[in-house]
Design a protein around this motif. Structure first.
Motif, mmCIF file in Angstrom:
data_model
loop_
_atom_site.group_PDB
_atom_site.id
_atom_site.type_symbol
_atom_site.label_atom_id
_atom_site.label_comp_id
_atom_site.label_asym_id
_atom_site.label_seq_id
_atom_site.Cartn_x
_atom_site.Cartn_y
_atom_site.Cartn_z
ATOM 1 N N ARG A 153 -8.432 1.061 2.723
ATOM 2 C CA ARG A 153 -8.993 2.055 1.823
ATOM 3 C C ARG A 153 -8.192 3.349 1.872
ATOM 4 N NH1 ARG A 153 -11.783 6.358 2.449
ATOM 5 N NH2 ARG A 153 -13.132 7.169 0.856
ATOM 6 N N ALA A 155 -4.865 2.868 0.089
ATOM 7 C CA ALA A 155 -5.061 2.851 -1.364
ATOM 8 C C ALA A 155 -5.312 4.261 -1.888
ATOM 9 C CB ALA A 155 -6.218 1.930 -1.735
ATOM 10 N N TYR A 156 -6.112 5.036 -1.159
ATOM 11 C CA TYR A 156 -6.403 6.415 -1.549
ATOM 12 C C TYR A 156 -5.117 7.247 -1.552
ATOM 13 C CZ TYR A 156 -8.574 11.033 -1.579
ATOM 14 O OH TYR A 156 -8.930 12.305 -1.907
ATOM 15 N N GLN A 179 -2.022 6.242 -1.767
ATOM 16 C CA GLN A 179 -1.117 5.801 -2.825
ATOM 17 C C GLN A 179 -1.568 6.357 -4.172
ATOM 18 O OE1 GLN A 179 -0.403 1.590 -3.117
ATOM 19 N NE2 GLN A 179 0.606 1.778 -5.093
ATOM 20 N N ALA A 180 -2.856 6.313 -4.445
ATOM 21 C CA ALA A 180 -3.382 6.840 -5.712
ATOM 22 C C ALA A 180 -3.129 8.339 -5.815
ATOM 23 C CB ALA A 180 -4.873 6.537 -5.825
ATOM 24 N N LYS A 181 -3.297 9.055 -4.715
ATOM 25 C CA LYS A 181 -3.062 10.501 -4.735
ATOM 26 C C LYS A 181 -1.586 10.796 -4.997
ATOM 27 C CE LYS A 181 -3.736 14.770 -2.175
ATOM 28 N NZ LYS A 181 -4.244 15.376 -0.935
ATOM 29 N N GLU A 192 0.555 8.856 -6.578
ATOM 30 C CA GLU A 192 0.806 8.528 -7.975
ATOM 31 C C GLU A 192 0.260 9.614 -8.893
ATOM 32 O OE1 GLU A 192 -0.872 4.656 -8.499
ATOM 33 O OE2 GLU A 192 0.658 3.682 -7.268
ATOM 34 N N PHE A 248 -6.171 6.240 -14.053
ATOM 35 C CA PHE A 248 -6.967 5.840 -12.893
ATOM 36 C C PHE A 248 -8.305 5.319 -13.360
ATOM 37 C CE2 PHE A 248 -3.924 8.892 -11.442
ATOM 38 C CZ PHE A 248 -3.412 8.275 -10.317
ATOM 39 N N LEU A 259 -11.379 1.118 -7.009
ATOM 40 C CA LEU A 259 -10.104 0.413 -7.158
ATOM 41 C C LEU A 259 -8.965 1.159 -6.477
ATOM 42 C CD1 LEU A 259 -10.339 -0.568 -10.939
ATOM 43 C CD2 LEU A 259 -10.800 -2.016 -8.940
ATOM 44 N N HIS A 260 -9.215 2.411 -6.127
ATOM 45 C CA HIS A 260 -8.176 3.273 -5.552
ATOM 46 C C HIS A 260 -8.628 3.893 -4.239
ATOM 47 C CE1 HIS A 260 -6.098 2.905 -9.359
ATOM 48 N NE2 HIS A 260 -7.228 3.204 -9.967
ATOM 49 N N PHE A 316 -10.508 7.223 -4.529
ATOM 50 C CA PHE A 316 -9.818 8.369 -5.120
ATOM 51 C C PHE A 316 -10.403 8.693 -6.484
ATOM 52 C CE2 PHE A 316 -6.520 10.180 -7.841
ATOM 53 C CZ PHE A 316 -6.134 11.267 -7.091
ATOM 54 N N TYR A 358 -9.615 11.373 -9.562
ATOM 55 C CA TYR A 358 -8.614 12.318 -10.036
ATOM 56 C C TYR A 358 -9.244 13.662 -10.352
ATOM 57 C CZ TYR A 358 -4.784 14.372 -12.639
ATOM 58 O OH TYR A 358 -3.775 15.206 -13.052
#
Length: 91
Positions: free
Chosen positions: A23, A26-27, A29-31, A33, A54, A59-60, A63, A65
């Motif tokens: 988790r 993934a968080y 990586q999303a941040k 991106e 997003f 899924l992230h 995260f 946005y």
């Protein structure tokens, strides 16, 4: 019967730790991106809403946005890069 309990608890703890690490990855990586997409949006002639890239937070890694939070994170990165460039030369 009782000797099996510590092993079960240990396996459960390890599984939980693995899920938390997934988790968190993934968080993060999303941040990252989101930071790149926001920079692109700010620098691009054709503005777009980076938040549209997003989906559901689960899924992230949870995260969500936030343009303001991403802008603060970008400012922090820029300041850290400036400070490292300035003060690492003296070392």
């Amino acid at each position: 019967m009782f000797p099996a309990f510590p092993r079960t608890a240990e396996k459960t703890a390890l599984a939980l730790k693995a899920m938390q690490q997934e988790r968190k990855a993934a968080y993060n990586q999303a941040k990252e991106e989101a930071m790149y997409l926001t920079q692109l949006s700010l620098a691009s002639a054709d503005k777009f809403d980076a938040a549209l890239h997003f989906g559901a937070p689960d899924l992230h890694g949870g995260f969500v946005y936030s343009r303001d939070e991403i802008k603060v994170a970008l400012l922090r990165v820029a300041r850290l890069e400036e400070a490292r460039a300035r003060f690492n030369r003296a070392a």
